[in-house]
Design a protein around this motif. Structure first.
Motif, short mmCIF file in Angstrom:
data_model
loop_
_atom_site.label_atom_id
_atom_site.label_comp_id
_atom_site.label_asym_id
_atom_site.label_seq_id
_atom_site.Cartn_x
_atom_site.Cartn_y
_atom_site.Cartn_z
N LEU A 1 -2.09 -29.67 -29.34
CA LEU A 1 -1.32 -29.29 -28.16
C LEU A 1 -1.22 -30.36 -27.09
N TYR A 2 -2.32 -31.09 -26.85
CA TYR A 2 -2.36 -31.93 -25.65
C TYR A 2 -2.72 -33.39 -25.95
N ARG A 3 -2.51 -33.81 -27.18
CA ARG A 3 -2.85 -35.18 -27.53
C ARG A 3 -2.09 -36.15 -26.62
N GLY A 4 -2.82 -37.10 -26.05
CA GLY A 4 -2.22 -38.07 -25.14
C GLY A 4 -2.19 -37.61 -23.70
N LYS A 5 -2.62 -36.38 -23.43
CA LYS A 5 -2.65 -35.88 -22.06
C LYS A 5 -4.07 -35.87 -21.54
N HIS A 6 -4.20 -35.72 -20.22
CA HIS A 6 -5.50 -35.90 -19.56
C HIS A 6 -5.83 -34.66 -18.73
N LEU A 7 -6.59 -33.74 -19.31
CA LEU A 7 -6.98 -32.53 -18.61
C LEU A 7 -8.23 -32.78 -17.77
N LEU A 8 -8.39 -32.00 -16.70
CA LEU A 8 -9.58 -32.14 -15.86
C LEU A 8 -10.74 -31.39 -16.51
N SER A 9 -11.80 -32.13 -16.86
CA SER A 9 -12.95 -31.57 -17.56
C SER A 9 -14.09 -31.32 -16.59
N PHE A 10 -14.84 -30.25 -16.81
CA PHE A 10 -15.95 -29.92 -15.91
C PHE A 10 -16.93 -29.00 -16.62
N VAL A 11 -18.17 -29.02 -16.14
CA VAL A 11 -19.19 -28.10 -16.67
C VAL A 11 -19.50 -26.99 -15.69
N ASP A 12 -19.03 -27.13 -14.44
CA ASP A 12 -19.12 -26.06 -13.45
C ASP A 12 -18.25 -26.42 -12.26
N ASN A 13 -18.04 -25.45 -11.37
CA ASN A 13 -17.30 -25.68 -10.14
C ASN A 13 -17.64 -24.57 -9.15
N CYS B 1 -15.17 -34.18 -13.97
CA CYS B 1 -15.36 -33.85 -12.56
C CYS B 1 -16.73 -33.23 -12.38
N VAL B 2 -17.54 -33.79 -11.47
CA VAL B 2 -18.90 -33.33 -11.19
C VAL B 2 -18.88 -32.51 -9.91
N TYR B 3 -19.51 -31.35 -9.94
CA TYR B 3 -19.56 -30.48 -8.76
C TYR B 3 -20.80 -30.80 -7.93
N TYR B 4 -20.61 -30.94 -6.63
CA TYR B 4 -21.67 -31.43 -5.76
C TYR B 4 -22.98 -30.64 -5.94
N GLY B 5 -24.06 -31.36 -6.07
CA GLY B 5 -25.38 -30.76 -6.27
C GLY B 5 -25.76 -30.61 -7.72
N SER B 6 -24.78 -30.42 -8.59
CA SER B 6 -25.09 -30.24 -10.00
C SER B 6 -25.55 -31.53 -10.65
N GLU B 7 -25.27 -32.68 -10.01
CA GLU B 7 -25.72 -33.94 -10.61
C GLU B 7 -27.23 -34.08 -10.60
N TRP B 8 -27.93 -33.30 -9.78
CA TRP B 8 -29.40 -33.32 -9.86
C TRP B 8 -29.95 -31.98 -10.37
N GLY B 9 -29.05 -31.10 -10.85
CA GLY B 9 -29.51 -29.86 -11.48
C GLY B 9 -29.67 -28.69 -10.53
N ALA B 10 -28.93 -28.67 -9.42
CA ALA B 10 -28.97 -27.52 -8.50
C ALA B 10 -28.56 -26.25 -9.25
#
Length: 436
Positions: free
Chosen positions: A267-279, A310-319
């Motif tokens: 479906l999206y080959r060559g496209k750039h979706l915003l990836s995240f593990v939380d928000n 995309c990293v959600y603030y605080g999650s980079e240290w495991g909040a």
């Protein structure tokens, strides 16, 4: 497009700054707190920041009162100008939340309708039935977003509404030199409005980035050459944590194969979706992952797969913070940033992601896949990286026929010799750059 080679960082300003939930009308210069985090963002490798709503609102930011005014709980126009200038000087682009589907009950035009009813010049700015009523007993009915009557839906087929929104976007570019917009509930917006917005923004600033919030469905409905550059990859968000919790990496691999694989039907080959593990809307990743040892691995997967991490603030240290505990748990105020092994790991991932052509532009091909291990290829022209994940608590011997005899692990800097395969240590991730 600069965004395709970027690492994003999301801040929910009202929570980040510790502002009161209800707009108390008292001006505080809280947004200047971002200045104290700039060095942390640079150390983390962030080169784009997405701010959730910053404009005057009733409560949580998504119920806007005035698109032309910084929320008094955050500060002044001059405060936010200073923040944007500092971020730009640090090499960090600025993307704002564009909340264009709805406004708050305190929005000036809606207040005029409540006061003047059929005599209001703004009656057609909304979807209103003067013969009905709402849960607020205004003596009129209006459409609220998904039944939420504190969120008054705008009529995006009204030229005056569209022009009002576009001129505010122009003001944001002129005042703050912003580099893009994230469109809230983009899946609800009129497609003609999105096309109009894209054409308008293209004329405002080169490489102005538009990313839309989409939860499900065909992302290509909104993501193409005359609409949005990108959308949020909620399909893979779910697949990421679910794959680790169920120890079934087939799930995320299936999604990536469906979205970006080599087959013609992808479906999206060559496209750039915003990836995240939380928000700001979902349980923080440190609270949803059952095994803390998988935290570095889920970030490696997120940075290694196609997309814009995309990293959600605080999650980079495991909040931590769970959705069922309420929005305040997800949108916390931290006195200062923390730095630990996880943050250091994400900084390494950021550096590699930004510098490697294959990770920014390469396709996706599965090389090895089991329930607890996966290796996939990111290749672009002559650049090739294999992303290797072992989610098991034991060594894993991966058997494969590599196109070369050795590689360099970009995360550790160590050389890897391929002799019919390679060994992955317990709960580990590697980015192998193949030596062509």
């Amino acid at each position: 497009m600069w965004a395709y080679e970027s690492v994003f960082y999301q801040i929910y300003p009202l929570g980040f700054c510790g502002a009161p939930f209800e707009n108390d009308g008292i001006q505080e210069h809280r947004i200047l707190k971002v200045l104290e985090w700039t060095e942390h963002l640079q150390r983390l490798g962030v080169n784009a920041i997405y701010f959730s709503p910053v404009f005057e609102s009733d409560t949580h930011g998504y119920n806007t009162r005035d698109f032309g005014k910084i929320d008094v709980r955050l500060g002044t126009t001059e405060d936010f100008q200073r923040v944007c200038t500092t971020l730009h000087a640090a090499g960090i682009r600025v993307v704002l939340d564009g909340v264009f589907n709805h406004v708050g009950r305190g929005f000036w035009a809606f207040q005029d309708v409540l006061a003047n009813r059929e005599r209001s010049p703004y009656l057609d700015w909304f979807h209103i039935d003067l013969g009905g009523d709402s849960c607020y007993h205004d003596g009129l009915w209006y459409e609220g977003w998904e039944g939420n009557y504190d969120l008054v839906k705008l009529n995006l087929r009204n030229e005056a509404v569209v022009e009002h929104l576009l001129q505010n976007v122009r003001g944001w570019v002129e005042q703050f030199d912003i580099d893009g917009l994230r469109l809230d509930v983009a899946y609800c917006l009129e497609h003609d409005f999105i096309r109009r917005l894209r054409a308008f923004c293209d004329g405002l600033k080169n490489d102005f980035f538009l990313v839309g919030e989409m939860l499900h469905g065909d992302y290509n409905q909104l993501m193409h050459h005359d609409m949005l550059h990108s959308v949020t990859n909620y399909e893979c968000y779910k697949g990421l944590y679910s794959s680790f919790n169920s120890m079934n990496l087939f799930e995320i691999n299936h999604s990536l194969q469906r979205q970006f694989g080599p087959e013609d039907w992808c479906l999206y080959r060559g496209k750039h979706l915003l990836s995240f593990v939380d928000n700001h809307d979902v349980t923080r990743v440190a609270s949803i992952l059952q095994n803390p040892a998988h935290l570095p691995l889920i970030y490696a997967m997120c940075f290694g797969m196609p997309g814009i991490p995309c990293v959600y603030y605080g999650s980079e240290w495991g909040a931590q913070g769970r959705k069922e505990e309420g929005d305040n748990a997800l949108r916390a105020c931290f006195d200062c940033p923390e730095w630990n092994d996880l943050a250091e790991w994400i900084a390494k991932l950021s550096a590699v992601k930004k510098s490697e052509k294959a990770l920014n532009w390469g396709g996706f091909r599965s090389v090895v896949l089991t329930n607890r291990q996966c290796i996939f290829e990111r290749r672009c022209d002559d650049a090739c990286i294999w992303v290797a994940i072992n989610a098991d608590g034991e060594d894993y011997r991966a058997n494969f026929n590599a196109p070369c005899a050795s590689a360099v692990d970009l995360l550790s800097g160590s050389s890897v010799s391929f002799d019919g395969g390679a060994v992955l240590p317990p709960c580990s991730a590697a980015f192998w750059k193949l030596q062509q």
